[in-house]
Design an enzyme around this catalytic site. Sequence first.
Site, PDB file in Angstrom:
ATOM      1  N   ASN A  11      65.965  89.820  45.657  1.00 17.37           N
ATOM      2  CA  ASN A  11      67.324  89.956  46.190  1.00 17.37           C
ATOM      3  C   ASN A  11      68.159  89.749  45.064  1.00 17.37           C
ATOM      4  O   ASN A  11      68.635  88.784  44.575  1.00 17.37           O
ATOM      5  CB  ASN A  11      67.336  88.377  46.964  1.00 17.37           C
ATOM      6  CG  ASN A  11      68.745  88.180  47.743  1.00 17.37           C
ATOM      7  OD1 ASN A  11      69.574  88.890  47.656  1.00 17.37           O
ATOM      8  ND2 ASN A  11      68.887  86.922  48.184  1.00 17.37           N
ATOM      9  N   LYS A  13      71.512  89.988  45.494  1.00 13.68           N
ATOM     10  CA  LYS A  13      72.691  89.276  46.009  1.00 13.68           C
ATOM     11  C   LYS A  13      73.992  90.366  45.694  1.00 13.68           C
ATOM     12  O   LYS A  13      73.937  91.630  45.491  1.00 13.68           O
ATOM     13  CB  LYS A  13      72.734  88.108  45.417  1.00 13.68           C
ATOM     14  CG  LYS A  13      71.580  87.031  45.737  1.00 13.68           C
ATOM     15  CD  LYS A  13      71.969  85.557  45.662  1.00 13.68           C
ATOM     16  CE  LYS A  13      70.507  85.001  45.909  1.00 13.68           C
ATOM     17  NZ  LYS A  13      70.679  83.536  45.849  1.00 13.68           N
ATOM     18  N   GLU A  99      72.757  81.622  52.252  1.00 15.91           N
ATOM     19  CA  GLU A  99      74.223  82.193  51.876  1.00 15.91           C
ATOM     20  C   GLU A  99      75.018  82.770  53.260  1.00 15.91           C
ATOM     21  O   GLU A  99      76.019  82.431  53.322  1.00 15.91           O
ATOM     22  CB  GLU A  99      74.189  82.735  50.646  1.00 15.91           C
ATOM     23  CG  GLU A  99      73.853  82.095  49.503  1.00 15.91           C
ATOM     24  CD  GLU A  99      72.937  82.943  48.473  1.00 15.91           C
ATOM     25  OE1 GLU A  99      73.160  84.137  48.395  1.00 15.91           O
ATOM     26  OE2 GLU A  99      72.386  82.207  47.596  1.00 15.91           O
ATOM     27  N   GLY A 175      69.124  78.835  43.490  1.00 17.47           N
ATOM     28  CA  GLY A 175      70.186  79.234  42.204  1.00 17.47           C
ATOM     29  C   GLY A 175      70.585  77.962  41.249  1.00 17.47           C
ATOM     30  O   GLY A 175      71.370  77.780  40.906  1.00 17.47           O
ATOM     31  N   SER A 215      64.650  79.226  43.020  1.00 14.21           N
ATOM     32  CA  SER A 215      64.485  79.190  41.797  1.00 14.21           C
ATOM     33  C   SER A 215      63.071  79.547  41.274  1.00 14.21           C
ATOM     34  O   SER A 215      62.527  78.884  40.310  1.00 14.21           O
ATOM     35  CB  SER A 215      64.977  78.020  41.210  1.00 14.21           C
ATOM     36  OG  SER A 215      66.440  77.566  41.239  1.00 14.21           O
TER      37      SER A 215
END
Length: 255
Positions: A11, A13, A99, A175, A215
Amino acid sequence: MNARKYLIAGNWKMNLNSAEGAELAAQVVSLFGQQTEVSVCVCPTFTALEAVSKVVNESNVQLGAQNMHFESSGAYTGEISPYMLRSLYCHFVILGHSERRAYFGETDAIINKKTRAALAASLTPIVCVGETIEERQAEKHMDVVRTQVQGSLAEIDAADLKKLVIAYEPVWAIGTGLTATPEQAQEMHAFIRSVLAGMANEDVAQSVRIQYGGSMKPSNAAELLAKPDIDGGLIGGAALEAKSFVELVRIAQQK
Ligand code: PGA
């Protein structure tokens, strides 16, 4: 023996423009474009999809988008439809990432509309669920995830449920460098399967691939992937560099 094939998905982002994305995708394709033991997927930004699509086209590396609208066309300024993703040969679409839930107000009802629209367009949704640190500390994490699974996947029949992917991503691990322990992740993955069994049946519960996200990196992937109900990873930070992403796929190949 686990019959579900691992899915390692990057991903990206809001990172990497089309040239950068195409370059990273080319490295992934050169190493994993021919293998079939592990499903490998990259999810660029919308603007990089076309360039990356050309790179992964005709390889076994699959393309995913990070979001979409649930309508197929119309007056929705700034939005992208399922059919636009299909026309770029997207296979997957990430839906309901934390998110999106936290910063863009996506609710389970919206994610449910998107999930049903993706399935109708023959896209494979990667539906994200996961609790915040406050919810875990209050011991509400199971309830929160049950509500998210039931709400995001409402009114989807068993045949369609079997096609989708769920990503369990504890918000406190995304993250942050903090990772759920393999035991915490396994407990939640098994719980999600029990929720699916309640919504549909045991066959559905055993068929759906459930990825862990938050993570995940080469140093912790082996022990997470060793758990029986963890079927891969949705990788953010460690997917932005070829070296760590490649290592993650290799770890999955060795399982
Ligand atoms: P992370 O992100 O690997 O950087 O924690 C995972 C995700 O948000 O999908």
